[in-house]
Design a protein around this motif. Sequence first.
Motif, mmCIF file in Angstrom:
data_model
loop_
_atom_site.group_PDB
_atom_site.id
_atom_site.type_symbol
_atom_site.label_atom_id
_atom_site.label_comp_id
_atom_site.label_asym_id
_atom_site.label_seq_id
_atom_site.Cartn_x
_atom_site.Cartn_y
_atom_site.Cartn_z
ATOM 1 N N LYS A 1 -2.426 1.920 -49.893
ATOM 2 C CA LYS A 1 -2.153 0.533 -49.526
ATOM 3 C C LYS A 1 -0.669 0.231 -49.346
ATOM 4 O O LYS A 1 -0.312 -0.811 -48.823
ATOM 5 C CB LYS A 1 -2.725 -0.410 -50.584
ATOM 6 C CG LYS A 1 -4.243 -0.360 -50.699
ATOM 7 C CD LYS A 1 -4.746 -1.370 -51.717
ATOM 8 C CE LYS A 1 -6.272 -1.343 -51.807
ATOM 9 N NZ LYS A 1 -6.790 -2.329 -52.787
ATOM 10 N N MET A 2 0.186 1.139 -49.774
ATOM 11 C CA MET A 2 1.609 0.852 -49.744
ATOM 12 C C MET A 2 2.433 2.077 -49.373
ATOM 13 O O MET A 2 2.106 3.188 -49.768
ATOM 14 C CB MET A 2 2.049 0.329 -51.121
ATOM 15 C CG MET A 2 3.430 -0.330 -51.128
ATOM 16 S SD MET A 2 4.793 0.838 -51.323
ATOM 17 C CE MET A 2 4.688 1.170 -53.082
ATOM 18 N N MET A 3 3.486 1.862 -48.585
ATOM 19 C CA MET A 3 4.468 2.900 -48.309
ATOM 20 C C MET A 3 5.836 2.415 -48.764
ATOM 21 O O MET A 3 6.174 1.236 -48.581
ATOM 22 C CB MET A 3 4.535 3.246 -46.830
ATOM 23 C CG MET A 3 5.449 4.459 -46.566
ATOM 24 S SD MET A 3 5.669 4.875 -44.816
ATOM 25 C CE MET A 3 6.973 3.725 -44.375
ATOM 26 N N ASN B 1 -1.562 1.806 -38.440
ATOM 27 C CA ASN B 1 -2.516 2.778 -37.883
ATOM 28 C C ASN B 1 -3.228 3.568 -38.970
ATOM 29 O O ASN B 1 -4.277 4.170 -38.719
ATOM 30 C CB ASN B 1 -1.804 3.742 -36.934
ATOM 31 C CG ASN B 1 -1.643 3.171 -35.539
ATOM 32 O OD1 ASN B 1 -2.519 2.459 -35.047
ATOM 33 N ND2 ASN B 1 -0.525 3.480 -34.898
ATOM 34 N N ARG B 2 -2.673 3.558 -40.168
ATOM 35 C CA ARG B 2 -3.281 4.259 -41.301
ATOM 36 C C ARG B 2 -3.875 3.283 -42.313
ATOM 37 O O ARG B 2 -4.228 3.677 -43.427
ATOM 38 C CB ARG B 2 -2.235 5.164 -41.958
ATOM 39 C CG ARG B 2 -1.888 6.365 -41.078
ATOM 40 C CD ARG B 2 -0.529 6.959 -41.400
ATOM 41 N NE ARG B 2 -0.278 8.132 -40.564
ATOM 42 C CZ ARG B 2 0.121 8.049 -39.303
ATOM 43 N NH1 ARG B 2 0.332 6.869 -38.736
ATOM 44 N NH2 ARG B 2 0.309 9.156 -38.596
ATOM 45 N N MET C 1 -8.788 4.105 -46.988
ATOM 46 C CA MET C 1 -7.935 3.093 -46.389
ATOM 47 C C MET C 1 -8.731 2.294 -45.373
ATOM 48 O O MET C 1 -9.432 2.868 -44.536
ATOM 49 C CB MET C 1 -6.721 3.750 -45.718
ATOM 50 C CG MET C 1 -5.728 4.333 -46.702
ATOM 51 S SD MET C 1 -4.255 5.039 -45.920
ATOM 52 C CE MET C 1 -4.917 6.604 -45.343
ATOM 53 N N SER C 2 -8.658 0.985 -45.427
ATOM 54 C CA SER C 2 -9.392 0.142 -44.507
ATOM 55 C C SER C 2 -8.647 0.032 -43.185
ATOM 56 O O SER C 2 -7.425 0.162 -43.115
ATOM 57 C CB SER C 2 -9.599 -1.244 -45.115
ATOM 58 O OG SER C 2 -8.351 -1.834 -45.408
ATOM 59 N N SER C 3 -9.391 -0.220 -42.112
ATOM 60 C CA SER C 3 -8.778 -0.328 -40.800
ATOM 61 C C SER C 3 -8.155 -1.706 -40.615
ATOM 62 O O SER C 3 -8.522 -2.673 -41.274
ATOM 63 C CB SER C 3 -9.830 -0.082 -39.714
ATOM 64 O OG SER C 3 -10.867 -1.044 -39.818
#
Length: 303
Positions: free
Chosen positions: A97-99, A129-130, A1-3
């Motif tokens: 990338k998705m929640m 944050n993630r 996961m990118s910041s």
Amino acid sequence: MSSVDSKILAIAEDELAAAQESARITMRALHSAQEAAEASLLLDEVWNVGRAGTTQLEPGLIVALAHAGNYVAGAFDSEDDSLIGVTIGFFGEPLGKMMHSHIAGVRHEQVGRGTGAAMKLHQRLWCLNRGIRQMTWTFDPLIARNAYFNFNRLGVNALEYFEDFYGQMRDGVNEGQASDRLLVSWRLDLPAKRTLLGEDALGRAVHALDLGEHGEPVLSEVPRSTEVAAVRIPADMETLRGDDAELATRWRMAQRDAMAGLLADGWEVNGFLKQGVYLFTHPDDGDFAEDEISTAEEAGPRD
């Protein structure tokens, strides 16, 4: 996961802090079995599942979701630290990338203080944050307050209309009605880029669905050459379900025909007017950015 850029995180933190202060609540992650049991009872109360002999989410499942690293949080009253709201989401594809926000509810007597907005902003910060930049969820498109919150306050994009998404539901809110849902997307790291149409757009809109003289739904064809299409819904669908279940079902079927038809024909939801009207435009009208953007007003029952 990118910041995610620190400036975006700072904005998200400030907006959450302001929302919590305004609502007089504190958002916290839930972990323990005791917290999960209390959260489960709260959701059952909001969805009125008692007489159905079922539950919205078992405490054990809530514990498992939290333990696996998914989003499980509660809204606590700032004065007595009582739990007044619960919201739960889990990771979806594309992974990392998705929640998907599955459920959110606030005790009925606490609706109206801004808890729903604070819960969504807490979800957003948790995701950012993630490194997660997109959130999706479904909601009942016949619930006007949620439609207004989603499209006009958060700036979501409508992705797809699902007929009877959950099948028959046995809770006191949805029992006896088809569980049609609208899937929406919220882009978390960018502001909404849509220019919302105002009330004046109603004057040039063609109604795919309108309110009849006796409160009945009236369907009409919308020519492709139309600039703005409109879909009107009852102001208070929840009360209508209790007062006239047959008429409520007619509205469900009519909205399904109108809204699913428009989306399938390439129309996109531009926004929702407080008069209870969805406005649709063509995507080539410049009202939408290419990025997928932006769930719900004060969280009474909603997905």
